[in-house]
Enzyme design. Structure first.
Site, short mmCIF file in Angstrom:
data_model
loop_
_atom_site.label_atom_id
_atom_site.label_comp_id
_atom_site.label_asym_id
_atom_site.label_seq_id
_atom_site.Cartn_x
_atom_site.Cartn_y
_atom_site.Cartn_z
CD GLU A 195 -5.12 -10.61 -39.82
OE1 GLU A 195 -5.64 -11.17 -38.99
OE2 GLU A 195 -4.45 -10.86 -40.72
NE ARG A 238 -10.38 -15.20 -37.60
CZ ARG A 238 -10.02 -16.10 -38.50
NH1 ARG A 238 -11.21 -17.27 -37.78
NH2 ARG A 238 -9.87 -16.40 -39.55
NE ARG A 240 -6.43 -14.25 -36.86
CZ ARG A 240 -7.08 -15.98 -36.03
NH1 ARG A 240 -7.03 -15.68 -34.61
NH2 ARG A 240 -7.52 -17.10 -36.67
#
Length: 428
Positions: A195, A238, A240
């Site tokens: 990640e 968010r 990612r």
């Protein structure tokens, strides 16, 4: 791509719940999980399905099972947790039955939070660069939210001109990604999940991601990557990048772009804010650190001072005149917030909760930050507010990781591989 059913996850939770009930009452279990006893009764009566993330919290009630030396053999798969932070990725893979056999995290404050929530049956290791790959246990899955660093390309073009191979050892040496590569090269896990920030593909003009992709492919893995917004699961934007790879000899075709996601933005901030109507659960590990249960309100210390609020308003106005977009993010219970950052402790400007026209806005409390990142209320926060804000701002959205973990599960819970079998497959 096949997906495990919600019922499969619920059955796993119910198994742990039944074992926990032999030791504790419904009321005790409800207090540990941060729910009311009526909810526990509904789960036991199978009137509703318990959420998958409760598996680990329930396992903590069963210390003998949690410390069982044979747990790795009994688990459907094993994994290691690198650059572990406070355990957001681990939370997801624990919830689908995985067994962690190795953890590495260098920050001592993050280690404290990690150990409070994941009392390991193995040592929590510090600097991964100082650990030989041979010392790391065999595992099925490597997990890592690794830091993003530029790779030096000095010498690579020269070696190419000379017809000499360089590979990951030369291209990644000196970066933390190198440590991921050397562990994969030594241990040959079935799969990995990495990640990083969404801009990884454009970092250092694309060189960084080119090296990452080429290095993993040279190690014998087929990878799939996708940027996923946390707003599909929590009330926070968010984005990612998630990178998943499976060993080539397994013949697994895994495509993250085939992963179906819930509609973005359906969850609103009001779901995670402290409840002022008397329904806010009392968490023994929090006490009244963030919320006054008698007065039914968030502590006043989270409300901005007049000076700070005036400064933020003036700062925003000044940049607006210049045509810039800099400013605070004022939100309500119906909002989906900006990205929670590690600097949130400074002024909270990216997410300020409106308290009406007669009162200054306030920061989120650490417990609300935990909820915003998808951590259950059973997750304990043993550090100061400043440290907690940094830790949650640096963490992952647990729900995103759980969704990906569930998609990977059918390909992880296959026949057990011994180290010898694994290496013989690679050599074949």
């Amino acid at each position: 791509m096949s997906h495990p059913t919600q019922n499969h996850d619920s059955e796993a939770v119910l198994k742990y719940l039944a074992a926990a009930r032999k030791l504790k009452s419904q009321e005790d279990i409800a207090a540990i999980l941060g729910v009311n006893a009526r909810q526990v009764r509904r789960w036991e009566a199978r009137e509703s399905d318990p959420p998958p993330y409760l598996s680990y919290a329930l396992q903590q009630i069963l210390p003998l099972e949690n410390n069982d030396p044979h747990a790795a053999n009994n688990a459907p798969f094993t994994f290691i947790d690198l650059f572990a932070g406070i355990g957001g990725i681990r939370q997801a893979f624990d919830s689908i039955g995985g067994h962690c056999v190795f953890t590495s995290e260098w920050d001592t404050y993050a280690q404290k939070t990690y150990l409070y929530n994941f009392p390991n049956n193995h040592q929590l290791n510090g600097d991964i660069t100082q650990i030989a790959a041979s010392e790391i246990p065999d595992h099925d899955v490597l997990l890592g939210g690794f830091p993003c660093q530029p790779f030096s390309i000095a010498g690579v073009s020269k070696k190419n001109a000379l017809g000499r191979a360089h590979g990951f050892n030369d291209e990644t040496q000196g970066t933390l990604f190198f440590d991921i590569c050397r562990i994969i090269d030594q241990k040959k896990p079935r799969a990995f999940l990495l990640e990083n920030v969404k801009n990884l593909t454009s970092h250092d003009k694309g060189r960084t991601f080119d090296v990452i992709k080429r290095s993993l492919e040279e190690l014998g893995y087929t990878m799939s990557y996708r940027v996923i917004d946390g707003a599909h699961f929590v009330p926070q934007h968010r984005e990612r990048i998630i990178i998943v790879g499976f060993r080539n000899d397994l013949g697994i075709k895994f495509d993250l772009h085939q992963l179906e996601l819930p509609e973005k933005g359906t969850r609103k901030l009001g779901e995670i804010l402290h409840k002022t109507d008397g329904t806010e659960p009392f968490l023994p590990w929090d006490g009244d650190a963030y919320f006054d249960h008698k007065k039914k309100k968030t502590l006043d210390k989270y409300t901005l001072t007049d000076n700070l609020w005036a400064y933020l308003q003036n700062y925003a106005a000044k940049h607006k005149e210049k045509g810039n977009g800099f400013g605070f993010g004022l939100v309500t219970k119906d909002s989906v917030t900006r990205t929670l950052s590690a600097r949130y402790y400074k002024d909270g400007s990216e997410i300020l909760v409106s308290q009406g026209k007669t009162k200054n806005p306030r920061r989120l409390t650490p417990r609300e930050c935990a909820r915003l990142m998808g951590f259950p209320d059973s997750f304990k926060i043993p550090v100061s507010d400043t440290r907690a804000y940094k830790q949650f701002g640096n963490s992952v959205v647990v729900d995103v990781m759980s969704h990906v973990a569930n998609a990977m599960l059918p390909y992880l819970a296959l026949e057990k591989e011994s180290a010898r079998t694994r290496r013989s497959k690679i050599a074949a």
